[in-house]
Design an enzyme around this catalytic site. Structure first.
Site, PDB file in Angstrom:
ATOM      1  N   GLU A  61      34.894  40.070  57.446  1.00 56.23           N
ATOM      2  CA  GLU A  61      35.593  41.157  56.746  1.00 56.23           C
ATOM      3  C   GLU A  61      35.306  41.051  55.259  1.00 56.23           C
ATOM      4  O   GLU A  61      35.157  39.966  54.722  1.00 56.23           O
ATOM      5  CB  GLU A  61      37.095  41.112  57.039  1.00 56.23           C
ATOM      6  N   GLY A  82      40.750  36.952  32.375  1.00 55.61           N
ATOM      7  CA  GLY A  82      42.214  36.989  32.431  1.00 55.61           C
ATOM      8  C   GLY A  82      42.767  35.681  32.951  1.00 55.61           C
ATOM      9  O   GLY A  82      42.237  34.611  32.630  1.00 55.61           O
ATOM     10  N   CYS A 114      41.879  34.388  49.751  1.00 57.62           N
ATOM     11  CA  CYS A 114      40.462  34.349  50.113  1.00 57.62           C
ATOM     12  C   CYS A 114      39.639  33.485  49.172  1.00 57.62           C
ATOM     13  O   CYS A 114      39.111  32.452  49.570  1.00 57.62           O
ATOM     14  CB  CYS A 114      39.907  35.759  50.160  1.00 57.62           C
TER      15      CYS A 114
HETATM   16  C1  UDX Z   1      38.517  39.292  48.200  1.00 54.18           C
HETATM   17  C2  UDX Z   1      37.153  39.994  48.336  1.00 54.18           C
HETATM   18  O1  UDX Z   1      37.033  41.009  47.328  1.00 54.18           O
HETATM   19  C3  UDX Z   1      37.004  40.587  49.717  1.00 54.18           C
HETATM   20  O2  UDX Z   1      35.710  41.152  49.865  1.00 54.18           O
HETATM   21  C4  UDX Z   1      37.186  39.460  50.720  1.00 54.18           C
HETATM   22  O3  UDX Z   1      37.001  39.894  52.015  1.00 54.18           O
HETATM   23  C5  UDX Z   1      38.560  38.843  50.551  1.00 54.18           C
HETATM   24  O4  UDX Z   1      38.684  38.344  49.224  1.00 54.18           O
HETATM   25  P1  UDX Z   1      41.010  40.008  47.664  1.00 54.18           P
HETATM   26  O5  UDX Z   1      41.351  38.548  47.762  1.00 54.18           O
HETATM   27  O6  UDX Z   1      41.898  40.987  48.329  1.00 54.18           O
HETATM   28  O7  UDX Z   1      39.548  40.266  48.249  1.00 54.18           O
HETATM   29  O8  UDX Z   1      41.004  40.367  46.124  1.00 54.18           O
HETATM   30  P2  UDX Z   1      39.994  40.937  45.018  1.00 54.18           P
HETATM   31  O9  UDX Z   1      40.296  42.346  44.734  1.00 54.18           O
HETATM   32  O10 UDX Z   1      38.595  40.597  45.339  1.00 54.18           O
HETATM   33  O11 UDX Z   1      40.492  40.082  43.758  1.00 54.18           O
HETATM   34  C6  UDX Z   1      40.541  38.659  43.820  1.00 54.18           C
HETATM   35  C7  UDX Z   1      41.146  38.085  42.602  1.00 54.18           C
HETATM   36  O12 UDX Z   1      40.259  38.165  41.515  1.00 54.18           O
HETATM   37  C8  UDX Z   1      42.463  38.728  42.118  1.00 54.18           C
HETATM   38  O13 UDX Z   1      43.363  37.683  41.762  1.00 54.18           O
HETATM   39  C9  UDX Z   1      42.048  39.510  40.903  1.00 54.18           C
HETATM   40  O14 UDX Z   1      43.096  39.653  39.979  1.00 54.18           O
HETATM   41  C10 UDX Z   1      40.925  38.649  40.367  1.00 54.18           C
HETATM   42  N1  UDX Z   1      39.942  39.374  39.549  1.00 54.18           N
HETATM   43  C11 UDX Z   1      39.209  40.382  40.067  1.00 54.18           C
HETATM   44  C12 UDX Z   1      39.753  39.001  38.210  1.00 54.18           C
HETATM   45  O15 UDX Z   1      40.408  38.076  37.717  1.00 54.18           O
HETATM   46  N2  UDX Z   1      38.813  39.675  37.465  1.00 54.18           N
HETATM   47  C13 UDX Z   1      38.065  40.669  37.989  1.00 54.18           C
HETATM   48  O16 UDX Z   1      37.229  41.209  37.247  1.00 54.18           O
HETATM   49  C14 UDX Z   1      38.267  41.052  39.311  1.00 54.18           C
END
Ligand code: UDX
Length: 437
Positions: free
Chosen positions: A152, A257, A264
């Protein structure tokens, strides 16, 4: 097609609801009977935009049902998804106990031929183990139970959309029959033009690690740049814009940040690192990504200490407690890592979140929860923006300032505009950008 999904957590329930929406007859099963009761009533056990209405719709149209009887659930299935939890062990490796159990259940009660799809986030090599379990439980016809890896790529908060309009669907399998079954399953998406990728199983499993680790790498790269920008007077948002304008780099996941959290990236990265070392390859870059991520929380704590000096008897308010907006998930949330760090220094920490209040309280009982951002700000010495919920855009900053002891704002997501913060009279600490007094 007749589909069974074992495990109704974030991945499993979204899989149930979206496959029903694509026209399949889906049965979801879970070892937690209370969860099944809840789902039968059409309620989602966690917050995920659009999911509850899709679950209710599936139940109403008859395409989606739930049962605690896993034997009954798998009996008629053509495709069985394993979507159970893989929590980290103390060693950092993912625990695959539930995966083995689900594979054994599937093997014991399925009617071959059928395909057993591994969709939980698992370390590469798991499919081989699942295949062996199927053949151990069904020595006579286990070969008609084929293993497929279908990782996924769902983002929490956007999981329904990511499932119905994915960038790509990746299927790792060994036989033409298994690929054909999976193509039939996903034909509504393939017909809409979604990118379809077929590989061998080992490649599919490794590709999932590769994607997550690379996204985490981009975030940590941006955070390391933020530390350099803070020391040099440069602006990390502008640096990321320059980088993102290069099509080879791309603009996404360069947001500096508080770093990444969630269920994940942190555990997948650890599992990938353990896997690499078990395979005899030293991959220190993976450890470095995690180290820089931890440093991001420490850098925010340093800013707060810089602003407030001693933290004993100080009250610090955190806005946004989920690991990112759009979810009530607080697992590995940087906000809570920061809250613990500040509490260690003697601060009283209060938090507000639009959806994750109860979850945050359960994870950190000593955290005071405020009913709204203004109550959180009342009497506080510093406000910290931890996750960038859109509703924080309409905060009445003048009111917030009036309620605080000192108008200090630490922005852990570079959410606010520095000029607006100056105009509002805050001492504003962004991340990787010059401070505004
Ligand atoms: C992630 C992957 O994107 C997804 O493809 C995988 O299957 C599961 O893990 P998710 O954990 O839901 O998804 O969150 P995501 O939107 O990827 O963000 C992960 C983390 O990174 C968050 O804590 C977010 O705040 C942080 N993040 C994201 C940053 O700190 N900076 C960014 O530029 C982008």
């Amino acid at each position: 097609m007749r589909v069974t999904v074992i495990g109704t957590g974030h991945v499993g329930l979204v899989t149930c609801a979206t496959l029903a929406e694509l026209g399949h007859r889906v049965v979801g099963t879970d070892s937690n009977p209370e969860r099944i009761d809840l789902l039968r009533r059409g309620a989602a056990p966690f917050f995920e935009p659009g999911l509850e209405s899709l679950v209710s719709k599936g139940i109403d149209t008859g395409g989606l049902s739930f049962t605690s009887d896993s034997a009954e659930a798998v009996r008629d299935a053509e495709v069985i998804f394993i979507c159970v939890g893989t929590p980290p062990r103390a060693s950092g490796e993912a625990s695959l106990v539930a995966v083995e159990k689900a594979a054994a259940q599937a093997a014991a009660h399925a009617t071959p031929p059928c395909v057993v799809v591994e969709k939980s986030t698992v370390p590469a090599g798991t499919a081989v183990r699942v295949g062996r379990t199927l053949r151990r439980v069904r020595p006579d016809d286990g070969h008609d139970l084929e293993v497929v890896s279908n990782p996924e790529f769902l983002r929490e908060g956007k999981a329904v959309r990511d499932s119905l309009e994915p960038d790509r669907v990746l299927v790792g399998a060994e036989s033409p029959r298994a690929f054909a079954t999976m193509r039939r399953l996903y034909s509504p998406l393939i017909d809409k033009g979604c990118t379809w990728i077929e590989t061998d199983i080992a490649t599919a499993e490794l590709a999932k690690h590769a994607c997550n680790a690379f996204l985490a790498l981009k975030i940590s790269y941006a955070n390391a740049l933020a530390r350099l920008c803070e020391r040099s007077g440069a602006d990390v948002v502008a640096v990321a814009n320059v980088m993102g304008a290069d099509a080879r780099i791309g603009p996404h996941f360069l947001g500096a940040g508080l770093g990444y959290g969630g269920y994940c990236f942190p555990k997948d990265l650890q599992a990938f690192e353990r896997l690499a070392s078990r395979l005899g390859y030293d991959f220190p870059l993976l450890k470095e990504i995690a180290r820089i991520n931890d440093e991001a929380v420490e850098a925010a704590a340093d800013k707060i200490i810089d602003a407030l000096w001693n933290l004993e008897d100080k009250r610090i308010a955190l806005l946004g407690l989920s690991f990112k907006p759009g979810t009530d998930d607080v697992r590995f949330a940087p906000s809570l890592a920061l809250a613990r760090r500040l509490a260690e220094e003697g601060a009283a920490v209060v938090g507000y979140d639009p959806h994750a209040q109860a979850e945050a309280k359960a994870e950190m009982p000593e955290l005071e929860i405020a009913p709204d951002p203004y109550e959180a700000a009342t009497g506080s010495d510093c406000l910290v923006l931890c996750s960038e919920w859109e509703q924080f855009r309409s905060l009445d900053l003048a009111r917030i300032k009036g309620l605080m002891n000192y108008p200090v704002l630490v922005d852990g997501r570079n959410f606010f505009d520095p000029q607006e913060m100056r105009a509002a009279g805050f001492t504003y600490y962004p991340t990787g950008r010059p401070r505004v007094d």
